[in-house]
Enzyme design. Structure first.
Site, PDB file in Angstrom:
ATOM      1  N   PRO A   1       0.826  -1.209   0.000  1.00 26.54           N
ATOM      2  CA  PRO A   1       0.000   0.000   0.000  1.00 26.54           C
ATOM      3  C   PRO A   1       0.855   1.251   0.000  1.00 26.54           C
ATOM      4  CG  PRO A   1      -0.698  -1.542   1.705  1.00 26.54           C
ATOM      5  CD  PRO A   1       0.638  -2.012   1.210  1.00 26.54           C
ATOM      6  N   GLU A   2       0.760   2.026  -1.046  1.00 24.98           N
ATOM      7  CA  GLU A   2       1.396   3.333  -1.074  1.00 24.98           C
ATOM      8  C   GLU A   2       0.279   4.355  -1.013  1.00 24.98           C
ATOM      9  OE1 GLU A   2       4.542   3.717  -3.911  1.00 24.98           O
ATOM     10  OE2 GLU A   2       5.043   1.616  -3.771  1.00 24.98           O
TER      11      GLU A   2
ATOM     12  N   ASN B   1       7.945   2.292  -2.587  1.00 21.55           N
ATOM     13  CA  ASN B   1       8.987   1.721  -3.424  1.00 21.55           C
ATOM     14  C   ASN B   1       8.592   1.616  -4.903  1.00 21.55           C
ATOM     15  OD1 ASN B   1      11.662   0.832  -3.316  1.00 21.55           O
ATOM     16  ND2 ASN B   1      11.010  -1.312  -3.464  1.00 21.55           N
TER      17      ASN B   1
ATOM     18  N   ARG C   1      15.850  -1.135   0.363  1.00 22.17           N
ATOM     19  CA  ARG C   1      14.672  -1.479  -0.442  1.00 22.17           C
ATOM     20  C   ARG C   1      15.104  -1.978  -1.809  1.00 22.17           C
ATOM     21  NH1 ARG C   1      10.106   0.846   1.598  1.00 22.17           N
ATOM     22  NH2 ARG C   1       9.116  -0.703   0.279  1.00 22.17           N
TER      23      ARG C   1
ATOM     24  N   LYS D   1       1.043   7.667   3.815  1.00 24.10           N
ATOM     25  CA  LYS D   1       0.698   6.259   3.767  1.00 24.10           C
ATOM     26  C   LYS D   1      -0.066   5.817   5.003  1.00 24.10           C
ATOM     27  CE  LYS D   1       4.985   5.060   2.382  1.00 24.10           C
ATOM     28  NZ  LYS D   1       6.056   4.135   1.996  1.00 24.10           N
TER      29      LYS D   1
END
Ligand SMILES: [Zn+2]
Length: 336
Positions: free
Chosen positions: A2-3, A234, A313, A50
């Site tokens: 979830p962004e 990401n 990441r 977020k």
């Protein structure tokens, strides 16, 4: 994962419940006793980056929680009581087997606020973080998508930890919300992320973002810094860098203002498209994220990148479309 855009969709799903009272609870949160939500009123919901915020009040009208008998037990519960709380809802899928998600919360633009102490009269906000797999379901429970070992995919009892809601809230309007894999904590002040750092806000401040990107740090670190790019995760990082043809490890100070501006344009455009797609039920198309080849047919490189000692990441880039800057490349105009 979830962004910002997906969290906006969750916000959209939750909004119709504002003004309703919790009439029944369920779920298996270790940190928050689901029963503590009983009879509370959902009074507001906000999304910042977020994170989703839900304001609960014990009374329909009152905002102030001063002298509220609920304040003290909840505070103690939050800090001290690590015991498992159970409150069975009528649906079998809320049976508790797991507990809160162990997924690390990752980027956290509100960390500085986490230590807030509850003050008399403070607003009570539930802060919901979605980690990597969090979701909210409305009026239905998440079901197993694959058959179990006996081949019965209609098995009503969830078998995996992510099929257990950490919290279920049934509302007076007869609908319910089920929270999966969310990390939740009470906050006793208004969520105060500035909309100027929210990539999906009309008030997003490009100058502030450009200034942050223009530092000597690799741009792929700065993009994930929620202080400047709240809501950026990401996927957006990888896609915006590819579309701007910028190597993830390029120091922002070597890129020059036009290229940084193009990068910010791609961040905003990709996020906005993604958000729009969420509401239209379409999948956001990625060009580099988790790809083996870029659209030009070149081999993509994948590596974990992050600040020393910080969260690394997975990053995908095309060495041909996103060549590395050489250190002796002349410096261009600096962003002010
Ligand atoms: Zn390429």
């Amino acid at each position: 994962m979830p962004e910002g855009p997906l969290v906006r969709k969750f916000h959209h799903l939750v909004s119709p419940f504002v003004g309703q009272q919790v009439v029944k609870t369920g779920g298996s949160s270790k940190k928050l006793n689901p029963t503590s939500f009983q009879s509370l009123w959902l009074q507001d919901t906000q999304v910042h980056g977020k994170k989703l915020f839900l304001r609960f009040d014990p009374d329909e009208e009152t905002v102030s929680l001063r002298n509220s008998p609920l304040s003290e037990p909840l505070r103690k519960g939050e800090q001290k009581n690590k015991a498992r709380h159970h409150q069975e809802a009528s649906d079998p899928s809320s049976r508790s087997l797991g507990g809160d998600s162990a997924v690390p919360s990752g980027d956290d633009g509100l960390q500085c606020l986490r230590g807030d102490t509850p003050a008399g009269g403070a607003e009570r906000w539930l802060q919901v973080s979605f980690g990597l797999f969090g979701s909210i379901w409305v009026n239905e429970f998440s079901r197993a998508k694959k058959a179990n070992k006996r081949g019965d995919w209609r098995d009503p009892i969830p078998r995996c930890f992510w099929h257990h809601p950490v919290l279920v809230l049934h509302f007076s309007g007869s609908g319910f919300l089920a929270f999966y894999n969310c990390q939740m904590a009470w906050r006793f002040s208004s969520p105060v992320v500035s909309p100027t750092s929210d990539i999906l806000s009309e008030k997003f401040h490009r100058g502030q973002a450009l200034e942050a990107l223009g530092r000597e740090l690799p741009v792929c670190y700065t993009l994930l810094d929620q202080r400047y790019f709240s809501g950026l995760g990401n996927i957006i990082k990888n896609e915006a860098l590819f579309r701007a043809r910028i190597h993830p490890l390029s120091p922002g100070s070597l890129l020059g203002l036009p290229r940084l501006e193009a990068l910010v344009d791609h961040v905003v455009a990709f996020s906005a498209d993604w958000l729009q797609g969420k509401f239209q039920g379409t999948q956001q198309h990625t060009q580099i994220y988790q790809k083996e080849q870029c659209p030009g047919g070149h081999q993509v490189v994948k590596e974990s990148l992050g600040p020393p000692g910080g969260f690394q990441r997975l990053t995908w880039w095309c060495p041909q479309c996103q060549p590395r800057l050489s250190a002796d490349e002349p410096k261009q105009v600096q962003p002010s």
